[in-house]
Design a protein around this motif. Sequence first.
Motif, short mmCIF file in Angstrom:
data_model
loop_
_atom_site.label_atom_id
_atom_site.label_comp_id
_atom_site.label_asym_id
_atom_site.label_seq_id
_atom_site.Cartn_x
_atom_site.Cartn_y
_atom_site.Cartn_z
N THR A 257 0.85 -1.19 0.00
CA THR A 257 0.00 0.00 0.00
C THR A 257 0.89 1.23 0.00
OG1 THR A 257 -1.78 -1.09 1.24
CG2 THR A 257 -1.75 1.31 1.26
N VAL A 258 0.72 2.10 -0.99
CA VAL A 258 1.48 3.35 -1.02
C VAL A 258 0.50 4.51 -0.99
CG1 VAL A 258 3.41 2.30 -2.25
CG2 VAL A 258 1.63 3.46 -3.55
N VAL A 259 0.89 5.56 -0.27
CA VAL A 259 0.04 6.73 -0.11
C VAL A 259 0.83 7.96 -0.54
CG1 VAL A 259 -1.35 8.07 1.50
CG2 VAL A 259 -1.03 5.63 1.88
N GLY A 260 0.20 8.82 -1.30
CA GLY A 260 0.89 10.04 -1.72
C GLY A 260 0.02 10.88 -2.62
N ASP A 261 0.58 11.99 -3.06
CA ASP A 261 -0.13 12.91 -3.94
C ASP A 261 0.86 13.45 -4.97
OD1 ASP A 261 -1.78 14.74 -5.14
OD2 ASP A 261 -1.86 16.14 -3.45
N ASP A 262 0.69 13.05 -6.20
CA ASP A 262 1.61 13.50 -7.25
C ASP A 262 1.56 15.02 -7.41
OD1 ASP A 262 -0.41 13.83 -9.94
OD2 ASP A 262 -1.08 12.45 -8.38
N ALA A 263 0.43 15.65 -7.02
CA ALA A 263 0.33 17.10 -7.11
C ALA A 263 1.21 17.81 -6.09
CB ALA A 263 -1.13 17.54 -6.93
N GLN A 264 1.77 17.07 -5.16
CA GLN A 264 2.67 17.65 -4.16
C GLN A 264 4.09 17.11 -4.29
OE1 GLN A 264 0.85 18.41 -0.13
NE2 GLN A 264 -0.72 17.00 -0.90
N ALA A 265 4.45 16.64 -5.47
CA ALA A 265 5.81 16.14 -5.72
C ALA A 265 6.70 17.33 -6.06
CB ALA A 265 5.79 15.13 -6.87
N ILE A 266 7.48 17.79 -5.08
CA ILE A 266 8.25 19.03 -5.25
C ILE A 266 9.71 18.86 -4.85
CG2 ILE A 266 6.23 20.51 -4.96
CD1 ILE A 266 7.10 20.97 -2.05
N TYR A 267 10.20 17.62 -4.77
CA TYR A 267 11.56 17.42 -4.26
C TYR A 267 12.48 16.76 -5.28
CZ TYR A 267 9.70 18.57 0.35
OH TYR A 267 9.12 19.21 1.41
N SER A 268 12.37 17.11 -6.53
CA SER A 268 13.26 16.51 -7.53
C SER A 268 14.71 16.90 -7.27
CB SER A 268 12.85 16.94 -8.94
OG SER A 268 13.05 18.34 -9.12
N PHE A 269 14.95 18.06 -6.63
CA PHE A 269 16.33 18.45 -6.33
C PHE A 269 16.96 17.52 -5.30
CE2 PHE A 269 13.76 20.64 -3.22
CZ PHE A 269 14.52 20.64 -2.06
N ARG A 270 16.14 16.73 -4.60
CA ARG A 270 16.65 15.70 -3.70
C ARG A 270 16.58 14.33 -4.34
NH1 ARG A 270 13.40 17.31 1.84
NH2 ARG A 270 14.27 19.41 2.13
N ALA A 271 16.39 14.29 -5.64
CA ALA A 271 16.35 13.06 -6.44
C ALA A 271 15.04 12.31 -6.31
CB ALA A 271 17.52 12.13 -6.08
N ALA A 272 13.99 12.94 -5.77
CA ALA A 272 12.68 12.30 -5.76
C ALA A 272 12.17 12.18 -7.19
CB ALA A 272 11.70 13.11 -4.91
N SER A 273 11.50 11.08 -7.47
CA SER A 273 11.00 10.82 -8.83
C SER A 273 9.49 10.71 -8.82
CB SER A 273 11.61 9.52 -9.37
OG SER A 273 11.03 9.18 -10.60
N VAL A 274 8.81 11.68 -9.45
CA VAL A 274 7.35 11.64 -9.51
C VAL A 274 6.87 10.45 -10.33
CG1 VAL A 274 7.17 13.10 -11.57
CG2 VAL A 274 5.31 13.10 -9.88
N ASP A 275 7.75 9.89 -11.17
CA ASP A 275 7.36 8.72 -11.97
C ASP A 275 7.01 7.52 -11.10
OD1 ASP A 275 7.63 9.99 -14.39
OD2 ASP A 275 9.71 9.41 -14.66
N ASN A 276 7.56 7.46 -9.88
CA ASN A 276 7.23 6.34 -9.00
C ASN A 276 5.73 6.25 -8.74
OD1 ASN A 276 9.87 5.53 -8.78
ND2 ASN A 276 10.19 6.34 -6.72
#
Length: 696
Positions: free
Chosen positions: A274-293
Amino acid sequence: MTSPTPRAFDRLNPAQRQAATYGARGPAGGFQAGPLLIVAGAGTGKTATLAHRVAHLVTQGVDPARILMLTFTRRAAQEMVRRAEANLAETGAPAHGGAAPRALAARLGWAGTFHAIGNRILRLYAPRLGLDPAFTVLDRSDAADLIDVLRDELGLSRQDRRFPRKDTCLAIYSYRVNTGWPLERAIAELHPWAADREADLRGLFRAYVQRKQHHHVLDFDDLLLCWHAMMQSEPLARDLGQRFDHVLVDEYQDTSRLQGEILQALKPDGAGVTVVGDDAQAIYSFRAASVDNILGFPDRYRPRAEVVPLTQNYRSTQPILDAANALIAEGARQHRKSLGGGRRASQKPLYVVLDDAVAQAAYVADRILAARESGVALRRSAVLFRSSHHSDVLEVELARRGIPFVKYGGLKFLDAAHVKDLLSLLRWADNPRNAVSGFRVLKLLPGIGPAVAQRALAHLEAGGHSPGALAAFSPPPPARTDFAEFCEVLCALADPRTPWPGQVGLARRWYEPQLERLYEASRARLGDLEQLDQLSTRFATRERFLSELALDPPAATGDWSRHASKDEDYVVLSTIHSAKGQEWDHVYVLNVADGNFPSEFAAGKPEAIDEERRLLYVAITRARNELHLCAPLRYAITQQPRTGDAHVYGAKSRFLTDAVLACFERRTPAAPALPDAPTPGEGPVVDVVAKLKTLW
């Protein structure tokens, strides 16, 4: 097995209940669930939903010890467990094995951050991974210091051309590890000016890895990198995956490619995930976060993962939500949703056009004081901005008017020099190969500088890294008395027979004379060390104490208190990145113009523009009752004399389209009235036009 009673779940709306209770009993009677994505919009109660899901799993017979919960902060994990425990108590059903509901916290032992869980797993599997289970975890500052040492040893700091400083080097290294990109691409994305130093950086990072291996230390990124490497072994991945029946991941939009692949290898078929999140709040690409996940999660499995959107917002008024919905709807690839709530209001959010930063500061200060007079506490107002320096003029204005404020950021508790000194002593005793900590501790002694410290470390290595061997080292005369006492303390701390309770006190008693000699305001600093001593009593072992502090450091000692609070009222100033997850009654967003929203550095990159839109969306959705987007017309040019008036005009943010602005009330505060012009008196008439003509 007893099902959850309505008493425990009656707070959930239908979508939350669907997500919390997803799954069914399998042919063998056990509770089973396929992969589930909960798309939790801002303010829709994702924490409550996830905590209820944990309670539901336990009431359905799932062993809490076989539930893995991955979060992004220590506090988030603690809060999740606390809420799940309370929910379970309300169901009236026993936990797995008949245990009382209040025992859930003890049984739900695999809840923590990705890095903390990775630390535990690597120690558990260390013999099968070629690791020493007693490895030390370097915090970020220690890792940067080690890179700085190597940077100097390799002669990179003494070249005739600029070379990245230690923090920049560490950022590039971390970004390359977490994205999985080639070094060349990581440099180009993060610090393109350093592209011509790729070969030197590669050599530096190779030496960095070798030095860490030699000293049996891992940094933050190694915890994920080694865990990821472990999961490439099918037998090891299968063995670890079989330890857990259910895996729950919070804030999934903030995971890196590395973390996404770890989860995929842990449960390849998605069973129990089970994963929980909101792609509309994906704002950390500078920390290598990937919205594609999160965007690609449903199609990663066959059959496709179940997707449950949470859209009922419990935070903001509907006019604020209308503005947020209009803004995010214009984004490209996304899990589309529209937030709605029951909080009606007639007042639209405000789009305020102001003359310049000074007028913006005056406007915000005026409104904050007016709200305070109407009963809104200062701490219920927040000013958000794209970059930290954007609040400079406002800070001066708030200080001038006597309005107290707190700005998120600054020196963290564990970054204080005296705290790092004491922790370095404990880390060195825990791992005598940890030369970074040893080098820092040795230099605390009078008469020992960098050269002598390096010789002492070489002597220790020649003696097999036995702390007792250090006593035979001959220090300079000024250090001999203190050195002998220090060796006794180090040997006592390193002795496995010395019980953990009391070790911080032993280290403190040795360190306090050094503290008084080295630092001003030593009495105030002693209070921090007393707090550290108190914190240590909450951990069963020295390794767990040191690892937790390195992996999830508190910003202040109050972060470890159950009832941390501030008595003084204050306005909150924060970057939007730091404000994520927070909410305030009144929110003011500064400098909403092109160049800031979106940032000028995002130009020409569609994916970066999309993230900038999401950043403004996060800012908007922090507001409960009032939202003010402030847009100065003029921006002063930096690097000019203090009395200079050079400026540029700001363009309207491209995100504020007609559809978005229709959700706002536009305001332009009137400029101060000028005094009436004097009436010309009687006197001679001067033909100025004729005078000008005579010039030519």
